[in-house]
Design a protein around this motif. Sequence first.
Motif, PDB file in Angstrom:
ATOM      1  N   LEU A 116      25.388   6.937  50.536  1.00 38.93           N
ATOM      2  CA  LEU A 116      25.984   8.243  50.280  1.00 38.93           C
ATOM      3  C   LEU A 116      27.229   8.493  51.135  1.00 38.93           C
ATOM      4  N   LYS A 117      27.513   7.580  52.062  1.00 38.17           N
ATOM      5  CA  LYS A 117      28.664   7.747  52.953  1.00 38.17           C
ATOM      6  C   LYS A 117      29.850   6.890  52.528  1.00 38.17           C
ATOM      7  N   VAL A 118      29.703   6.158  51.422  1.00 40.98           N
ATOM      8  CA  VAL A 118      30.799   5.326  50.936  1.00 40.98           C
ATOM      9  C   VAL A 118      31.939   6.223  50.466  1.00 40.98           C
ATOM     10  N   ASP A 119      33.136   6.003  50.982  1.00 41.43           N
ATOM     11  CA  ASP A 119      34.271   6.869  50.659  1.00 41.43           C
ATOM     12  C   ASP A 119      34.991   6.411  49.389  1.00 41.43           C
ATOM     13  N   ASP A 120      34.214   6.329  48.334  1.00 39.43           N
ATOM     14  CA  ASP A 120      34.742   5.967  47.012  1.00 39.43           C
ATOM     15  C   ASP A 120      33.795   6.611  46.000  1.00 39.43           C
ATOM     16  N   ASP A 121      34.286   7.571  45.253  1.00 38.17           N
ATOM     17  CA  ASP A 121      33.426   8.365  44.374  1.00 38.17           C
ATOM     18  C   ASP A 121      32.605   7.513  43.423  1.00 38.17           C
ATOM     19  N   ARG A 123      29.948   5.446  45.269  1.00 39.14           N
ATOM     20  CA  ARG A 123      28.894   6.292  45.823  1.00 39.14           C
ATOM     21  C   ARG A 123      27.923   6.734  44.722  1.00 39.14           C
ATOM     22  N   LYS A 124      28.459   7.111  43.574  1.00 35.46           N
ATOM     23  CA  LYS A 124      27.612   7.537  42.462  1.00 35.46           C
ATOM     24  C   LYS A 124      26.779   6.372  41.926  1.00 35.46           C
ATOM     25  N   MET A 125      27.376   5.195  41.863  1.00 36.71           N
ATOM     26  CA  MET A 125      26.664   4.027  41.374  1.00 36.71           C
ATOM     27  C   MET A 125      25.520   3.659  42.311  1.00 36.71           C
ATOM     28  N   TYR A 126      25.787   3.668  43.611  1.00 30.73           N
ATOM     29  CA  TYR A 126      24.747   3.301  44.569  1.00 30.73           C
ATOM     30  C   TYR A 126      23.620   4.331  44.570  1.00 30.73           C
ATOM     31  N   GLY A 127      23.972   5.619  44.481  1.00 32.56           N
ATOM     32  CA  GLY A 127      22.947   6.655  44.437  1.00 32.56           C
ATOM     33  C   GLY A 127      22.089   6.554  43.194  1.00 32.56           C
ATOM     34  N   GLN A 128      22.737   6.291  42.057  1.00 28.93           N
ATOM     35  CA  GLN A 128      22.009   6.118  40.804  1.00 28.93           C
ATOM     36  C   GLN A 128      21.036   4.946  40.899  1.00 28.93           C
ATOM     37  N   PHE A 153      27.197  13.717  45.588  1.00 26.80           N
ATOM     38  CA  PHE A 153      27.956  12.608  45.020  1.00 26.80           C
ATOM     39  C   PHE A 153      29.461  12.883  45.044  1.00 26.80           C
ATOM     40  N   GLU A 154      29.836  14.146  45.190  1.00 27.62           N
ATOM     41  CA  GLU A 154      31.233  14.520  45.000  1.00 27.62           C
ATOM     42  C   GLU A 154      32.100  14.283  46.232  1.00 27.62           C
ATOM     43  N   SER A 155      31.520  14.453  47.423  1.00 29.80           N
ATOM     44  CA  SER A 155      32.330  14.307  48.629  1.00 29.80           C
ATOM     45  C   SER A 155      31.444  13.932  49.806  1.00 29.80           C
ATOM     46  N   VAL A 156      31.894  12.978  50.595  1.00 30.59           N
ATOM     47  CA  VAL A 156      31.135  12.607  51.790  1.00 30.59           C
ATOM     48  C   VAL A 156      31.156  13.734  52.815  1.00 30.59           C
ATOM     49  N   ASP A 157      32.111  14.662  52.685  1.00 29.49           N
ATOM     50  CA  ASP A 157      32.205  15.772  53.632  1.00 29.49           C
ATOM     51  C   ASP A 157      31.056  16.758  53.480  1.00 29.49           C
TER      52      ASP A 157
END
Length: 283
Positions: free
Chosen positions: A91-96, A99-104, A75-79
């Motif tokens: 998980l590839k969204v470049d906005d922390d 990305r966390k919201m979508y993963g949750q 969740f912390e970095s797309v890298d």
Amino acid sequence: MKDYKTIKYQELEEGIGILTLNRPERLNALNFEMIEELHDILNELEWNMDCRVLIITGEGRGFCSGTDLKETSLFESVDKLPDKYSKLKYLKVDDDAKRKMYGQRRIADVMIQLRRINQPVIAAVKGPATGGGFAIAMASDIRIAGESARFNNAFINIGMSGTDVGSSYFLPRLIGLSRAAEILYTGRFVDAQEAERIGFVSRVVPDDKLMEAALELAREMLKKTPLGLRLTKEAINMNIDAPSIEAAIYLENRNQAVCMGTKDIFEALMAFMEKRSPKYGKR
């Protein structure tokens, strides 16, 4: 059915599906690969007419230890995203925050799918069922515990809210508000004996008898008409939040009228009068 890496699915006998969480080296912790495979199998099961009852269990000595904390760094970095997750666009969204919201949401949607599929779901639990594993047990229709089963709301113990992936919805409805609040606020473990006493699980059996007990219950359900069983789950889902008794009974009336129009009703009545097991045709 497909071959999976983190889960196993088999139709052990006619009408009964067994879904096994299969990462025993991590106490069946939920990584993103398992989440995607659970979505896939539950999508398949939603319109699988051969599987009429689903049993969920865990490989090895535990049911599910919740989210795999080794993957939270994703969740912390797309890298840091491994190649195996390159297709997971959320998980590839470049906005922390996004990305966390979508993963949750992707994790939580598994619990919604468990309620949406037509099959009654029996959770056969031994060992720890914590965090997301606790939620999977709650989202199931019925819980049977081995003597080693232990449940806890792990989220509150790692700095998160104690309300996650459906816990604030399911638990008060299962055991009442006061008991649920205590468990959600404290994150303490509930052992199998307490879980049975407060009504969270239907029964406790020795670990080596767990699958036998789950299969016995599933076989009893298979004596009911396929549509009758499916409409019963649908009505429970809808009526637990029914706005009125009239709304609840309206749905029940519809279900009964539909069931009385099927061919299975005659076989069910004859089997009942002749004191034998029914034999139903196509689902």
